[in-house]
Design an enzyme around this catalytic site. Sequence first.
Site, PDB file in Angstrom:
ATOM      1  N   ASP A 155     -10.026  -5.265  -4.130  1.00  0.00           N
ATOM      2  CA  ASP A 155      -9.427  -4.271  -3.242  1.00  0.00           C
ATOM      3  C   ASP A 155     -10.224  -2.964  -3.332  1.00  0.00           C
ATOM      4  O   ASP A 155     -10.319  -2.357  -4.388  1.00  0.00           O
ATOM      5  CB  ASP A 155      -7.972  -4.020  -3.671  1.00  0.00           C
ATOM      6  CG  ASP A 155      -7.187  -3.159  -2.695  1.00  0.00           C
ATOM      7  OD1 ASP A 155      -7.808  -2.456  -1.879  1.00  0.00           O
ATOM      8  OD2 ASP A 155      -5.950  -3.184  -2.769  1.00  0.00           O
ATOM      9  N   SER A 215       0.833  -1.201   0.000  1.00  0.00           N
ATOM     10  CA  SER A 215       0.000   0.000   0.000  1.00  0.00           C
ATOM     11  C   SER A 215       0.875   1.261   0.000  1.00  0.00           C
ATOM     12  O   SER A 215       1.591   1.515  -0.975  1.00  0.00           O
ATOM     13  CB  SER A 215      -0.950  -0.060   1.203  1.00  0.00           C
ATOM     14  OG  SER A 215      -2.000   0.866   1.050  1.00  0.00           O
ATOM     15  N   HIS A 227      -7.478  -6.076   0.134  1.00  0.00           N
ATOM     16  CA  HIS A 227      -6.285  -5.235   0.174  1.00  0.00           C
ATOM     17  C   HIS A 227      -5.047  -5.939   0.733  1.00  0.00           C
ATOM     18  O   HIS A 227      -3.952  -5.394   0.635  1.00  0.00           O
ATOM     19  CB  HIS A 227      -6.600  -3.996   1.035  1.00  0.00           C
ATOM     20  CG  HIS A 227      -5.554  -2.928   0.991  1.00  0.00           C
ATOM     21  ND1 HIS A 227      -5.215  -2.262  -0.171  1.00  0.00           N
ATOM     22  CD2 HIS A 227      -4.782  -2.383   1.976  1.00  0.00           C
ATOM     23  CE1 HIS A 227      -4.283  -1.360   0.091  1.00  0.00           C
ATOM     24  NE2 HIS A 227      -3.991  -1.424   1.381  1.00  0.00           N
TER      25      HIS A 227
END
Length: 273
Positions: free
Chosen positions: A220, A100, A249
């Site tokens: 996601d 991320s 995610h």
Amino acid sequence: MTALRTVTVHGSPVHLMESGTGPAVLMLHGSGPGTTGSGAWATTAQALGTSWHFVAPDQAGFGRTPVPAGSRGGLRLWTEQAAGLMDALGIEHYAVMGHSMGGAVALALAAARPQQVTRVVAVSTMGAPDAPLSADLDAIWAAPAGVLGARDMLSRLVLDQTLVTDAAVDARAAAMRAGADAFASLFPPPRARWADDLTLSAQTLAGIRVPVLLVHGAEDRVTPLETAAQPLLAHLADVRLHVFGRCGHVPAIEHPHEFRQLLSGFLRPDHCP
């Protein structure tokens, strides 16, 4: 053997987890409140074994690593701190794996240190030009410290809600409370500006010449595939994208065995993408 220690980088302490021997892999966590280097990567590092030298720091403002005096955080700080950490450890060449926010830092580091970074794994990554702030990432950054905030955050991270156990919620809530003051300074509203800070220009991305593996979940909602990973395919010179179906995610949690096999194959020194 896994060790936790603190290293001084540019005059400021950085806490990290370190394990294994062999080719070095820098592991960078994401931006959810309560996230730490060891919390994000210890299970993956342990499962991959001792054939790599894993380094997983708490980035500035997370865990036991403070934001240096006079700084607010952000992509530039995290990138410079990651590079400085590897310099301080005397590691000249290394792969970088980021999740991320950590994916954006990994890509930025590859652009900034082309002679040191050997390859990049960007998981559920941020960093794509013009990528908007998703409603779910906005909610995660705003999650209040405590059980309710932790449960809401974890429910947004994964597709399979059975993974949001009471034990996982309690552990994240405790971590959120411990780091609440530092985290509050990182992403205050309006939060779209912090998502913009974590984007890389087309010119920067084009300068990354090492092999890049993008790993993403098809479902996601935090960094959606269509706006986060797919646009990067047009900007990176040597890139491949692996998409997990039925995945949100956090592929490391949602598809752990396949995720580790994918990493192991790509990170092997003799692997030719």
